[in-house]
Design an enzyme around this catalytic site. Structure first.
Site, PDB file in Angstrom:
ATOM      1  N   GLU A  68       3.554   1.627   2.473  1.00 42.09           N
ATOM      2  CA  GLU A  68       4.624   0.635   2.355  1.00 42.09           C
ATOM      3  C   GLU A  68       4.608  -0.382   3.481  1.00 42.09           C
ATOM      4  OE1 GLU A  68       8.020   3.678   2.235  1.00 42.09           O
ATOM      5  OE2 GLU A  68       7.835   3.093   0.140  1.00 42.09           O
ATOM      6  N   ASP A 106       0.825  -1.203   0.000  1.00 43.64           N
ATOM      7  CA  ASP A 106       0.000   0.000   0.000  1.00 43.64           C
ATOM      8  C   ASP A 106       0.864   1.260   0.000  1.00 43.64           C
ATOM      9  OD1 ASP A 106       0.946  -0.076   2.690  1.00 43.64           O
ATOM     10  OD2 ASP A 106      -0.795   1.068   3.335  1.00 43.64           O
TER      11      ASP A 106
HETATM   12  C1  NOJ Z   1       7.606   2.436   8.183  1.00 44.55           C
HETATM   13  C2  NOJ Z   1       6.631   3.437   7.735  1.00 44.55           C
HETATM   14  O1  NOJ Z   1       5.356   3.185   8.234  1.00 44.55           O
HETATM   15  C3  NOJ Z   1       6.622   3.505   6.252  1.00 44.55           C
HETATM   16  O2  NOJ Z   1       5.616   4.339   5.786  1.00 44.55           O
HETATM   17  C4  NOJ Z   1       7.980   3.950   5.829  1.00 44.55           C
HETATM   18  O3  NOJ Z   1       8.018   4.022   4.448  1.00 44.55           O
HETATM   19  C5  NOJ Z   1       9.039   3.008   6.338  1.00 44.55           C
HETATM   20  N1  NOJ Z   1       8.902   2.728   7.721  1.00 44.55           N
HETATM   21  C6  NOJ Z   1      10.427   3.572   6.062  1.00 44.55           C
HETATM   22  O4  NOJ Z   1      10.616   4.847   6.535  1.00 44.55           O
HETATM   23  C1  NOJ Z   2       6.833   7.005   4.047  1.00 45.68           C
HETATM   24  C2  NOJ Z   2       5.446   7.121   3.520  1.00 45.68           C
HETATM   25  O1  NOJ Z   2       4.618   6.250   4.227  1.00 45.68           O
HETATM   26  C3  NOJ Z   2       5.389   6.827   2.049  1.00 45.68           C
HETATM   27  O2  NOJ Z   2       4.082   7.056   1.571  1.00 45.68           O
HETATM   28  C4  NOJ Z   2       6.364   7.680   1.294  1.00 45.68           C
HETATM   29  O3  NOJ Z   2       6.363   7.305  -0.051  1.00 45.68           O
HETATM   30  C5  NOJ Z   2       7.759   7.558   1.861  1.00 45.68           C
HETATM   31  N1  NOJ Z   2       7.749   7.759   3.289  1.00 45.68           N
HETATM   32  C6  NOJ Z   2       8.692   8.579   1.235  1.00 45.68           C
HETATM   33  O4  NOJ Z   2       8.239   9.874   1.501  1.00 45.68           O
END
Ligand code: NOJ
Ligand code: NOJ
Length: 449
Positions: free
Chosen positions: A182, A179
């Site tokens: 991530e 999603d």
């Molecule tokens: C966990 C976060 O919830 C996610 O959104 C992010 O991309 C990763 N850690 C890496 O920063």
């Molecule tokens: C974490 C976020 O959850 C994600 O949506 C985003 O793409 C990365 N950080 C980089 O900003």
């Protein structure tokens, strides 16, 4: 522990009057400057959009496909868009670990970033959406040759940017992917909405490029996605949930509530389409989200600041604090901006349709707006342009949007925005100068009626 940032300020500084056009333009250009600082930075491949200049704790010094596309949506300078297209075409050609166009992010030299969570299939769709808007504009300006060679070639196989992303999207939307946060591997509302919008906009472009067979195929797939999207409506809970068919990954998300639904309404809805800002199912979802965040974050419970909009996060159960997962989730700038944009867009959509149908699903949201407390909004009532109550709602939505902007301005610092702001202290936290924060602020302000 509530230590207030800039206690010398009161929220009235941000709310004493409605935002003027001049003020809005100043805010937009300030953010735009910070946003441009993160594009094609020295030492990066031209066209690279870094998610943030932060290179450690967290290291966001990468070109995320999602972030880059959402950022380029607010960039109107053709030179930068041409460079973005070149970068994106290179990306499509890089062999990646996921071995698909759904690769999540690239290093700043343009090579694969194999250690990352992939595929994230919103990426190709978002890239197609921004490139399609650019292609339409170029066609209107008479640059058909460029569009036909770089952006959309009819026929297969081919290596034009949009066509490849559309083919990938049309053939893979049924498959699970990670999603937008991530974390969760499954089918996500945001991804499907992005894919549907990409295919619809892409079909119109395909028609214009004399690729009629492809156009009907893309429309068919978009319609089928529309059928799948109905499964995200949870009638028992009375709101739209953000994921179904979860395979693995991610923290517990018992509520199913997620900003993703509001973001999708803002970004992926053509007038009259379902799941837009005035869809009562989406309003119900926004209401539940706002109510939850109002309780979860201490900064939302300070009486002196009740004039500011609610600080909004990604989803209620979030534990990512900007550095580690497993801490305290916080409000995000892009989430709070998305709520401002949502209110602005709902106001505009109502004004255009000339009608507001009060239902059991939207009544709570509408009554919760700052200037509506105590209003008698009974489900079943239809309001029309000219009714005082119609005007009151349309205006209340704009004021509510302004309150969210006020919240964001209160927590930003000298025009800078990171990813998050601390739920207790209000101080900025996580990746600094997050490019997407600026894009979301600009896109909210541009949507203000
Ligand atoms: C966990 C976060 O919830 C996610 O959104 C992010 O991309 C990763 N850690 C890496 O920063
Ligand atoms: C974490 C976020 O959850 C994600 O949506 C985003 O793409 C990365 N950080 C980089 O900003």
């Amino acid at each position: 522990m509530i230590s207030l940032q800039a206690a010398a300020f009161t929220c009235e500084d941000y709310l004493k009057r409605r935002l003027s056009k001049d003020e809005i333009n100043v805010l937009i250009s300030e953010s735009y400057g910070h946003l441009l600082d993160n594009i094609s930075r020295a030492g990066t491949a031209p066209g690279t959009v870094v998610a943030s200049p932060s290179q450690q704790n967290p290291n966001y010094y990468f070109n995320w496909v999602r972030d880059a596309a959402l950022v380029m949506e607010v960039v109107d300078d053709p030179a930068r868009l041409y460079t973005y297209v070149d970068r994106a075409l290179d990306e499509q050609a890089v062999p990646t670990a996921s071995n698909s166009l759904g690769e999540t992010r690239f290093k700043i030299d343009g090579s694969d970033s194999p250690d990352w969570i992939s595929p994230q299939n919103d990426g190709p769709a978002l890239r197609a959406i921004v490139a399609t808007a650019f292609a339409q504009r170029l066609l209107n300006e008479g640059h058909r040759d460029y569009v036909a060679s770089r952006l959309y070639q009819a026929g297969l196989p081919n290596y034009s940017l949009i066509k490849r992303d559309l083919e990938y999207t049309a053939h893979h939307w049924r498959e699970p992917s990670y999603d937008l946060w991530e974390e969760v591997y499954g089918l996500s509302f945001f991804t499907l909405r992005a894919q549907q919008r990409a295919l619809r906009a892409g079909a119109d472009l395909a028609d214009r490029m004399a690729d009629g067979g492809a156009a009907s195929f893309y429309r068919e797939q978009a319609d089928q996605i529309g059928g799948k999207l109905q499964e995200f409506w949870d009638g028992n809970r009375g709101y739209v949930v953000s994921e179904i068919e979860r395979r693995w990954g991610g923290p517990s998300k018992d509520s199913g509530l997620d900003l993703a639904v509001v973001l999708s309404a803002n970004h992926f809805t053509a007038p009259g389409e379902p799941f837009g800002p005035t869809d009562d199912r989406v309003m119900a979802t926004a209401f539940h989200l706002q109510q939850r965040f109002a309780q979860i974050y201490a900064i939302n419970k300070i009486p002196e600041f009740s004039g500011l909009g609610t600080a909004i996060g990604r989803y209620p159960e979030d534990t990512y604090d900007g550095h580690i997962t497993g801490g305290n989730g916080n409000p995000w700038f892009l989430a709070t901006n998305a709520f401002a944009e949502f209110c602005y867009r709902a106001s505009t959509a109502y004004r255009h349709s000339g009608k507001i149908q009060i239902t059991g699903l939207n009544a709570d949201f509408l009554k919760s707006l700052g200037n509506m407390t105590g209003a008698d909004l009974r489900p079943g009532t239809a309001l029309h342009a000219g009714d005082p109550m119609f005007a009151q709602i349309v205006n209340a939505l704009v004021s509510e949007g302004d309150r969210y902007i006020g919240r964001v301005r209160f927590h930003m610092h000298l025009g800078h925005m990171s990813e998050q702001f601390n739920r207790d202290s209000g101080y900025m936290q996580g990746a600094f100068d997050l490019t997407w924060s600026y894009a979301s602020f600009i896109s909210a302000l541009k949507a203000r009626p």
